[in-house]
Structures are given as C-alpha cells and as structure tokens.
Design a protein around this motif. Sequence first.
Motif, PDB file in Angstrom:
ATOM      1  N   GLY A  27       0.924  -1.187   0.019  1.00 27.15           N
ATOM      2  CA  GLY A  27      -0.031  -0.085   0.086  1.00 27.15           C
ATOM      3  C   GLY A  27       0.824   1.366  -0.151  1.00 27.15           C
ATOM      4  O   GLY A  27       0.520   2.286  -0.646  1.00 27.15           O
ATOM      5  N   TRP A  28       1.917   1.414   0.849  1.00 27.69           N
ATOM      6  CA  TRP A  28       3.023   2.442   0.707  1.00 27.69           C
ATOM      7  C   TRP A  28       3.409   2.558  -0.658  1.00 27.69           C
ATOM      8  O   TRP A  28       3.477   3.806  -0.922  1.00 27.69           O
ATOM      9  N   LEU A  29       3.841   1.634  -1.325  1.00 27.19           N
ATOM     10  CA  LEU A  29       4.507   1.589  -2.607  1.00 27.19           C
ATOM     11  C   LEU A  29       3.449   2.264  -3.640  1.00 27.19           C
ATOM     12  O   LEU A  29       3.613   3.193  -4.463  1.00 27.19           O
ATOM     13  N   VAL A  30       2.119   1.783  -3.523  1.00 31.45           N
ATOM     14  CA  VAL A  30       1.159   2.321  -4.376  1.00 31.45           C
ATOM     15  C   VAL A  30       0.853   3.788  -3.911  1.00 31.45           C
ATOM     16  O   VAL A  30       0.783   4.613  -4.980  1.00 31.45           O
ATOM     17  N   PHE A  31       0.766   4.096  -2.646  1.00 30.61           N
ATOM     18  CA  PHE A  31       0.666   5.585  -2.364  1.00 30.61           C
ATOM     19  C   PHE A  31       1.593   6.568  -2.975  1.00 30.61           C
ATOM     20  O   PHE A  31       1.489   7.595  -3.639  1.00 30.61           O
ATOM     21  N   VAL A  32       3.116   6.064  -2.921  1.00 26.89           N
ATOM     22  CA  VAL A  32       3.886   6.848  -3.682  1.00 26.89           C
ATOM     23  C   VAL A  32       3.764   6.998  -5.107  1.00 26.89           C
ATOM     24  O   VAL A  32       4.001   7.990  -5.682  1.00 26.89           O
ATOM     25  N   LEU A  33       3.545   5.743  -5.722  1.00 25.72           N
ATOM     26  CA  LEU A  33       3.124   6.031  -7.118  1.00 25.72           C
ATOM     27  C   LEU A  33       2.027   6.898  -7.507  1.00 25.72           C
ATOM     28  O   LEU A  33       2.023   7.649  -8.534  1.00 25.72           O
ATOM     29  N   SER A  34       0.979   6.807  -6.754  1.00 24.82           N
ATOM     30  CA  SER A  34      -0.299   7.697  -7.012  1.00 24.82           C
ATOM     31  C   SER A  34       0.232   9.118  -6.660  1.00 24.82           C
ATOM     32  O   SER A  34      -0.395   9.999  -7.361  1.00 24.82           O
ATOM     33  N   LEU A  35       1.103   9.487  -5.563  1.00 23.65           N
ATOM     34  CA  LEU A  35       1.713  10.631  -5.324  1.00 23.65           C
ATOM     35  C   LEU A  35       2.324  11.193  -6.482  1.00 23.65           C
ATOM     36  O   LEU A  35       2.214  12.559  -6.604  1.00 23.65           O
ATOM     37  N   LEU A  36       3.125  10.248  -7.189  1.00 20.84           N
ATOM     38  CA  LEU A  36       3.903  10.941  -8.517  1.00 20.84           C
ATOM     39  C   LEU A  36       2.852  11.321  -9.395  1.00 20.84           C
ATOM     40  O   LEU A  36       2.986  12.339 -10.235  1.00 20.84           O
ATOM     41  N   VAL A  37       1.924  10.566  -9.576  1.00 23.28           N
ATOM     42  CA  VAL A  37       0.869  11.008 -10.699  1.00 23.28           C
ATOM     43  C   VAL A  37       0.086  12.161 -10.223  1.00 23.28           C
ATOM     44  O   VAL A  37      -0.079  12.979 -11.160  1.00 23.28           O
ATOM     45  N   VAL A  38      -0.286  12.205  -9.105  1.00 18.29           N
ATOM     46  CA  VAL A  38      -1.091  13.343  -8.693  1.00 18.29           C
ATOM     47  C   VAL A  38      -0.320  14.695  -8.705  1.00 18.29           C
ATOM     48  O   VAL A  38      -0.958  15.618  -8.660  1.00 18.29           O
ATOM     49  N   MET A  39       1.005  14.638  -8.671  1.00 15.41           N
ATOM     50  CA  MET A  39       1.696  15.805  -8.634  1.00 15.41           C
ATOM     51  C   MET A  39       2.047  16.330  -9.808  1.00 15.41           C
ATOM     52  O   MET A  39       2.150  17.383 -10.164  1.00 15.41           O
ATOM     53  N   ILE A  40       2.296  15.337 -10.889  1.00 17.34           N
ATOM     54  CA  ILE A  40       2.741  15.407 -12.212  1.00 17.34           C
ATOM     55  C   ILE A  40       1.720  15.699 -13.298  1.00 17.34           C
ATOM     56  O   ILE A  40       1.707  16.735 -13.973  1.00 17.34           O
ATOM     57  N   VAL A  41       0.551  15.146 -13.101  1.00 21.90           N
ATOM     58  CA  VAL A  41      -0.470  15.214 -14.242  1.00 21.90           C
ATOM     59  C   VAL A  41      -0.836  16.641 -14.316  1.00 21.90           C
ATOM     60  O   VAL A  41      -1.239  17.129 -15.316  1.00 21.90           O
ATOM     61  N   PRO A  42      -1.506  17.083 -13.185  1.00 16.46           N
ATOM     62  CA  PRO A  42      -2.136  18.604 -13.342  1.00 16.46           C
ATOM     63  C   PRO A  42      -1.165  19.552 -14.006  1.00 16.46           C
ATOM     64  O   PRO A  42      -1.403  20.372 -14.683  1.00 16.46           O
ATOM     65  N   PRO A  43       0.254  19.675 -13.709  1.00 13.18           N
ATOM     66  CA  PRO A  43       0.996  20.626 -14.362  1.00 13.18           C
ATOM     67  C   PRO A  43       1.256  20.148 -15.854  1.00 13.18           C
ATOM     68  O   PRO A  43       1.378  21.008 -16.662  1.00 13.18           O
ATOM     69  N   VAL A  44       1.105  18.908 -16.060  1.00 15.42           N
ATOM     70  CA  VAL A  44       1.435  18.735 -17.597  1.00 15.42           C
ATOM     71  C   VAL A  44       0.058  19.013 -18.414  1.00 15.42           C
ATOM     72  O   VAL A  44       0.395  19.466 -19.422  1.00 15.42           O
ATOM     73  N   ILE A  45      -0.998  18.814 -17.822  1.00 15.67           N
ATOM     74  CA  ILE A  45      -2.174  19.344 -18.454  1.00 15.67           C
ATOM     75  C   ILE A  45      -2.346  20.879 -18.555  1.00 15.67           C
ATOM     76  O   ILE A  45      -2.434  21.654 -19.761  1.00 15.67           O
ATOM     77  N   ALA A  46      -2.073  21.514 -17.353  1.00 17.20           N
ATOM     78  CA  ALA A  46      -1.889  23.040 -17.320  1.00 17.20           C
ATOM     79  C   ALA A  46      -1.061  23.636 -18.356  1.00 17.20           C
ATOM     80  O   ALA A  46      -1.520  24.998 -18.936  1.00 17.20           O
ATOM     81  N   MET A  47      -0.089  23.209 -18.445  1.00 19.07           N
ATOM     82  CA  MET A  47       0.970  23.832 -19.321  1.00 19.07           C
ATOM     83  C   MET A  47       0.228  23.928 -20.914  1.00 19.07           C
ATOM     84  O   MET A  47       0.967  24.669 -21.840  1.00 19.07           O
ATOM     85  N   GLY A  48      -0.647  22.876 -21.336  1.00 17.00           N
ATOM     86  CA  GLY A  48      -1.235  23.422 -22.704  1.00 17.00           C
ATOM     87  C   GLY A  48      -2.286  24.362 -22.697  1.00 17.00           C
ATOM     88  O   GLY A  48      -2.533  24.707 -23.901  1.00 17.00           O
ATOM     89  N   THR A  49      -2.539  25.170 -21.584  1.00 13.31           N
ATOM     90  CA  THR A  49      -3.303  26.309 -21.641  1.00 13.31           C
ATOM     91  C   THR A  49      -2.787  27.339 -22.630  1.00 13.31           C
ATOM     92  O   THR A  49      -3.689  27.916 -23.286  1.00 13.31           O
TER      93      THR A  49
END
Length: 476
Positions: free
Chosen positions: A111-133
């Motif tokens: 569960g901890w490893l999944v949390f770390v992976l999900s944290l990577l995703v949740v931190m990276i995806v928003p700026p990736v999308i936002a830069m397309g503005t």
Amino acid sequence: MTDTLRPVETAAAPPDVPAPAVPPESRTLKRSIGVVGGTLLTLSCVTPASTLFVVVPDLFGSLGTATALTIAIGSLLCVAVAFCYSELGTLVPSAGGEYAMVSTMAGRLAGWLVFVLSLLVVMIVPPVIAMGTADYLEPVLHLDPSLAGAGVMLLATLAGLLDLRANAWITGVFLVLEVIAAAVVAVLGFAHAERGPGSLVSMEVGGAGGGADPVTAMLVVSGLAIALFITQGFSTAVYLSEELENPRRNVARTVLATLAVSTVIILVPVVAITFGASDLAALTGGDIGAMVTAWSDSAVGTFVSLCVALAIVNAGIVMVIQNSRVLFASARDKAWPAPVNGLFGRLGRFGSPWVATLAVGVPGAALCYVNLDTLYGVTGVSVTAMYLLVAVAALLSRRGAHRHAHAWRMPLWPVVPVLLTAVLAYVLTQQEASHLLLTGSIAAVATLYWALYLRPRRDTRWLVTVPQDVREPAGP
C-alpha cells in the motif's frame, strides 16, 4: 470517528497488516455529493477535451494512424482496471484511494508503494495538462507555457479550497463546454474525411521527407502506458468515496459510467481527426487547432481553443481536489511525522483539507517548469505500475472477512485481474529505461523510508482507515 479496516488473520493473509488502533483525533470528510455530482467531478478529472488536445497530439506524433487503435486497446484494458477499482473501492471506500485498497488487501508495504506511485501521478499530471493552456489561448493572448500553467495551478488551488458541492457545479459547467469542443472537432473531422475506416489499421506514421514509416506492434504496446493515462481519471470516484452518498452502490456506478462516457468523448474525435487530416504529415504533426481552422474558419478555431483552455482550468480544479484528498488521507493514516500529519489533516471552514490543497497546488505550479517528456514518461510508468498493484489487490479481495462483505463484485473474477496483471507487467517492460530507472529510484527511496521509519512504528504509523459509516449495508 474512524476505525481501521484490515483483513481477518488467516493462513493466507499477509503478515504485515494494519494495527486495529486508530487515534481518536482522526476525522472524516463530509458526505455531500450523489452520483450526478460525483460523475461531473470524475469526468472533469478524466479531462476528455484537455486530454484530447494536450496529450493525444503526442500519440499522433509517434503512432500516426494507429493512435485510435492504441487508445481503443487502452480503453479495453481500463474496463478491467475499472472492475478492480469498483470492487475494491466499495470494500474500502476511503479518500486514500488506491493505497487504502492495496494496504487492506495486500499489506502495508504494498500500500505504501502504491501511495508513492499515486503521489507521483497526482503531483505530475495537473501541471502537464495545465501547460497546454498557453497553446489554446494563443488566438487571443500570447503567454509563456510554463507561466500559463503555473497560473492555472494557482487558480485551481484557490478553487479547491471551496466547498465540494460548489466545485461539482463549477466543473459541470466547464465540462459541458469541453464536450462541445470535442463534438465540434468530431463533426468537422468526419465532414472533411480524406480517408476511410481502413486507415485506422493502416499502422503508418509520417516519416522524414514526407514519406510514411510503419508503426510496429511494439510501438503500440509502448504507447499503451500513455493510453492508460488518457482515461485514468475514472479513479477519482474512489478518491471521493468518503464524500459520496451511499458509497457501496455509487462508487461502482460512477467509476463505470465515467469510463464509458470519457472513452466515447475521447475516441470518437480521435477517429474523426484520423479520417479528416489532410495528409499523413498533418496527422503526425498533431496540430488539432490548425486542422479545425482549416476545416472551418478562424472564428470556429478560436471558439474551440477557448473551450479547451477552460477545460484545462476545469481539469486543474478537479485534480487539485482529488490530490488534496490523497494527502489528507495519508495524514489521517499517520504516514508522516506528527507535525506533518497535523498540518495535512486540517479541514477548513468549507470542509476541505486546506493545507493539503496548498501542498498539492503550489508545488504543481513549480513543476510547470520541468521538461515535459520526463513528466510524461514518469507518469506513464507510475500509472501502469499502480494499476498492476491494484490488480494484484483485486486477486486478494475475496479472502477471509472480505469474501462475504457487502460490496460490488466484478464479473469473471479471478480471470480479469490475472490477465490484467500479466498485460500490465508486459507493458512496463516496453517503457524507456530512463523513465523506469527514475520511477524505480523514487520507489526505492520510499521503501527505505518504510523500512527505517514506518515499519518500526507499525503500531502508530501508517494505520489505514475507513470511515465507520460506510460499513452500513447498502440500500436496495
């Protein structure tokens, strides 16, 4: 009040399971949204239009006419993933999402490893999308992509501090606009078709000198990591499960309905673009805004671009909402030293975890200045690995007390999670070595934190919780 959800001790149970004690200061989120509000928020997190206009052009650049086929295969894989999320999300309806589900079924280290992976995703995806503005504000305003992305992240952070019900309606209005934009692209593409259905399996991409290069099966498999990312937002329903009314029933409904709708919204315009691109070079270039202008006029192109810009803002709001819940849940589950847990676990006047919201949004603004290719690669690897661990947890979801628990149950168990595990493991092997190494290094550091800090404090740290009220049997 919360209590710890954990498997019954059996011979097959993992030896490392959560301790039953839960600190009395644990707090729960407010149940304030139904299926409609949850679906609006979840669809907005899938960000159909912003994904179509920001992420899909990169797939056109590497896969050409095979882009629609790759997304279709990815969507089929996501059906199996959605089954796993629906079953696990109704067994363990926690704002922790994937990590709460996997911790409960497969042990706290997994569960901890999944949390770390999900944290990577949740931190990276928003700026990736936002830069397309910036690209889609170009018809009316010229902005630096990183600056525009940072501005969107900060705006989304402010909106994320508001009441969740208000945000459901705000994002619902924006969602209508982005669906209109996707529909306009689909209609124009089909109306100006240059090639027929056979092009969807022609497997060609524009090459040097204006020629055509073949797209191999291995390229399609490699592209599946991004294809999975394109529709992965349906997992938001699980993150919002503590705020959904009657989660035993509504989590599965929201997950499956969102996946179906978002697949149509994304895939139909992709097919239309494949048909309507003037030539293979234009398709490979992936400039959808230029195609729309060529098919119609500059006014329509400007309208579509502005709708997409609003969709990106919408996506940022929903992602910040989702991601702040992950940090809130990790603090409530004692993943960090006590002062950090106290900060991330604070709720504001609107019932939102305001410190966690700021902790997601402000660093997200800073990430808008990081290389995009690296962000895409790490996200693809992280999403695929996270889905793999969720599939493994789904294999373990019918043991002990969970066997007869009141929950939504997937069809064709255990065949679905077994096949999904095998396919996702193969997809991981086809990713770029640098992205695998970077993501693996982060996971290794997280494992050290687990071994040196969390595991020695297993009675007081990383206590995965689920709100007591979700143990009530679901209504008819």
